[in-house]
Design an enzyme around this catalytic site. Sequence first.
Site, mmCIF file in Angstrom:
data_model
loop_
_atom_site.group_PDB
_atom_site.id
_atom_site.type_symbol
_atom_site.label_atom_id
_atom_site.label_comp_id
_atom_site.label_asym_id
_atom_site.label_seq_id
_atom_site.Cartn_x
_atom_site.Cartn_y
_atom_site.Cartn_z
ATOM 1 N N LYS A 134 -9.500 1.251 -5.056
ATOM 2 C CA LYS A 134 -10.152 0.820 -3.816
ATOM 3 C C LYS A 134 -10.953 1.985 -3.211
ATOM 4 O O LYS A 134 -10.681 3.147 -3.541
ATOM 5 C CB LYS A 134 -9.105 0.298 -2.816
ATOM 6 C CG LYS A 134 -8.014 1.311 -2.433
ATOM 7 C CD LYS A 134 -6.931 0.646 -1.622
ATOM 8 C CE LYS A 134 -5.921 1.657 -1.101
ATOM 9 N NZ LYS A 134 -4.788 1.041 -0.384
ATOM 10 N N HIS A 135 -12.020 1.703 -2.425
ATOM 11 C CA HIS A 135 -12.529 0.422 -1.936
ATOM 12 C C HIS A 135 -13.975 0.289 -2.396
ATOM 13 O O HIS A 135 -14.837 1.021 -1.904
ATOM 14 C CB HIS A 135 -12.490 0.365 -0.414
ATOM 15 C CG HIS A 135 -11.166 0.783 0.185
ATOM 16 N ND1 HIS A 135 -10.754 2.093 0.311
ATOM 17 C CD2 HIS A 135 -10.150 0.031 0.682
ATOM 18 C CE1 HIS A 135 -9.563 2.147 0.881
ATOM 19 N NE2 HIS A 135 -9.158 0.919 1.112
ATOM 20 N N ASP A 187 0.862 -1.191 0.000
ATOM 21 C CA ASP A 187 0.000 0.000 0.000
ATOM 22 C C ASP A 187 0.891 1.230 0.000
ATOM 23 O O ASP A 187 1.334 1.674 1.057
ATOM 24 C CB ASP A 187 -0.904 0.022 1.242
ATOM 25 C CG ASP A 187 -1.911 -1.105 1.260
ATOM 26 O OD1 ASP A 187 -2.830 -1.075 0.435
ATOM 27 O OD2 ASP A 187 -1.779 -2.008 2.106
ATOM 28 N N ARG A 206 -7.076 10.726 2.033
ATOM 29 C CA ARG A 206 -6.609 9.675 1.124
ATOM 30 C C ARG A 206 -7.342 9.751 -0.214
ATOM 31 O O ARG A 206 -6.903 9.143 -1.199
ATOM 32 C CB ARG A 206 -6.816 8.292 1.745
ATOM 33 C CG ARG A 206 -5.976 8.043 2.982
ATOM 34 C CD ARG A 206 -6.411 6.768 3.697
ATOM 35 N NE ARG A 206 -6.182 5.585 2.874
ATOM 36 C CZ ARG A 206 -6.683 4.389 3.178
ATOM 37 N NH1 ARG A 206 -7.454 4.233 4.260
ATOM 38 N NH2 ARG A 206 -6.433 3.359 2.411
ATOM 39 N N HIS A 225 -11.427 -1.238 9.877
ATOM 40 C CA HIS A 225 -10.382 -1.979 10.574
ATOM 41 C C HIS A 225 -10.878 -2.451 11.939
ATOM 42 O O HIS A 225 -10.397 -3.456 12.462
ATOM 43 C CB HIS A 225 -9.139 -1.108 10.784
ATOM 44 C CG HIS A 225 -8.385 -0.840 9.521
ATOM 45 N ND1 HIS A 225 -8.693 0.206 8.683
ATOM 46 C CD2 HIS A 225 -7.336 -1.484 8.946
ATOM 47 C CE1 HIS A 225 -7.860 0.209 7.661
ATOM 48 N NE2 HIS A 225 -7.033 -0.799 7.796
ATOM 49 N N ARG A 258 4.207 2.970 2.921
ATOM 50 C CA ARG A 258 4.907 1.831 3.516
ATOM 51 C C ARG A 258 6.418 1.858 3.266
ATOM 52 O O ARG A 258 7.156 1.248 4.017
ATOM 53 C CB ARG A 258 4.347 0.517 2.966
ATOM 54 C CG ARG A 258 2.840 0.393 2.989
ATOM 55 C CD ARG A 258 2.274 0.429 4.372
ATOM 56 N NE ARG A 258 0.881 -0.010 4.380
ATOM 57 C CZ ARG A 258 0.033 0.180 5.367
ATOM 58 N NH1 ARG A 258 0.442 0.821 6.452
ATOM 59 N NH2 ARG A 258 -1.213 -0.245 5.305
ATOM 60 N N ASP A 298 -10.445 -6.434 0.621
ATOM 61 C CA ASP A 298 -9.670 -5.738 1.646
ATOM 62 C C ASP A 298 -9.248 -6.807 2.654
ATOM 63 O O ASP A 298 -9.731 -7.954 2.619
ATOM 64 C CB ASP A 298 -10.521 -4.641 2.285
ATOM 65 C CG ASP A 298 -9.684 -3.512 2.875
ATOM 66 O OD1 ASP A 298 -8.469 -3.693 3.048
ATOM 67 O OD2 ASP A 298 -10.250 -2.444 3.168
#
Length: 458
Positions: free
Chosen positions: A248-249, A150, A218, A261, A158, A345
């Site tokens: 996404k998503h 990601d 984002r 999450h 990352r 996901d």
Amino acid sequence: MKKTCVSYFAAICVLALLNITSCKSTQQESTVSDSSDKNDPIVKMVNSMTLRQKIGQVLLVNFRYWEISDLDSYDKSRIQPYETARGIKDVVGLQKVNDTVLTVIKDYHAGNVILFAENTESVEQTMHFTGILQEAAVQNNKIPLLIGIDQEGGRVNRIRFTPVFPPAKKIGNLHKPQICFKQGQILGKQLKAVGLNTNFAPVCDVDSNPANPVIGDRSYSSDPQKAAVYATQNYLGHKDSGVIACGKHFPGHGDTHTDSHYGLPVVEKKRAALEDCEFVPFRKAIKEGIPMIMTAHIQFPGLDSNLIWADKAQKYIEKPATLSEAILQDILRKDMGFEGVIVTDALDMGAIAAYFTESTAAINALNAGANLLCHPISITSSKDLERLEQFYINIENAVKSGKLSENKLNDSVTRILRLKKEYGLFDVTYKPYTKKDVLEAKNALSTPDFRKFVNSLK
């Protein structure tokens, strides 16, 4: 791992067929149903695979953390508590491929890996990590891995040893869509330099709810049309660099009040409202050929109000999009015409993991029409191999009993292999990286043009 072109994809397929045939087991098998494609090398490959090899190809596994009790050496300054399958344990980010990881790749034929910041400390270390993984996979099955990450920029970044892009919203506020194309190009080149071939970006969500705890900046814009243009340009930039992009998503995470999450969000919008907002970026990206789309763990009763038995929670709940055939097949496939790979996901997120056991979530997702299962089972120790074995047994039994359609499993494997072929993964010779390769990668990641461009956006 050094990469050089191979003359013919067919040669790789022949080797794959020989290898796969030699590994035949007595497990139940079936063939891809479309007999008109019986001479297609990808179809031949799928028809020659064992059931376990097929299961491995639909898994996107991660080795983000490792329990220190299972390591000979580790950096004590990096120790942190983490909830594993055995409770809270002390872990560190895994930065070296160990024997357990190789077992997952070789003995369980895991076909795809996702990395995190904990796995990517430096250029040389990341190249070594991805190189060993690819070499193991190709030696085992002659099928290369999708190795993804990601790398959006902003909060979701990352790899930290490269120039870091600002959040998508800030880029969107510049009102120059061509910037997003160059952003995608640079991201693709950065990832490719260290052995990655897939980026789980761009975010196609519309920032339609200021209270949204997970999307926000984002997203490129609160304007659906603008978000569509900018996200699609980002994808096209990735494509230009030869790296797989993932929108996404789906169907859209921009208007939730809950972070999936930790909980299971609900979006109450009707289909018409979703068409006017959330669907717009996805439709545009699909029209331009985006190869992969990630699902959202969100309930959309306006799209599918059917119930599903949540075996872990021991109750019926409305189907989240990830587990909804009406959303993935009827809308995304049939209505929108998406022919690429549908990836879930992460299945270990609270929105799914709080309600379903690992194998049940995987089976339901595949039956709904998902092709690639992200984090379907957590692996943080050699002790998890026993759980992984049971996970495979549960899926095998589901196929044998008819609970999971092997035609859908075959379709998923076929789509994944076609994607690997389309992006040239079979046309690469995977060899250990040399010092020269590492130096070239470092130079590619620190070009003045990259830094100047990224800094101009901040």
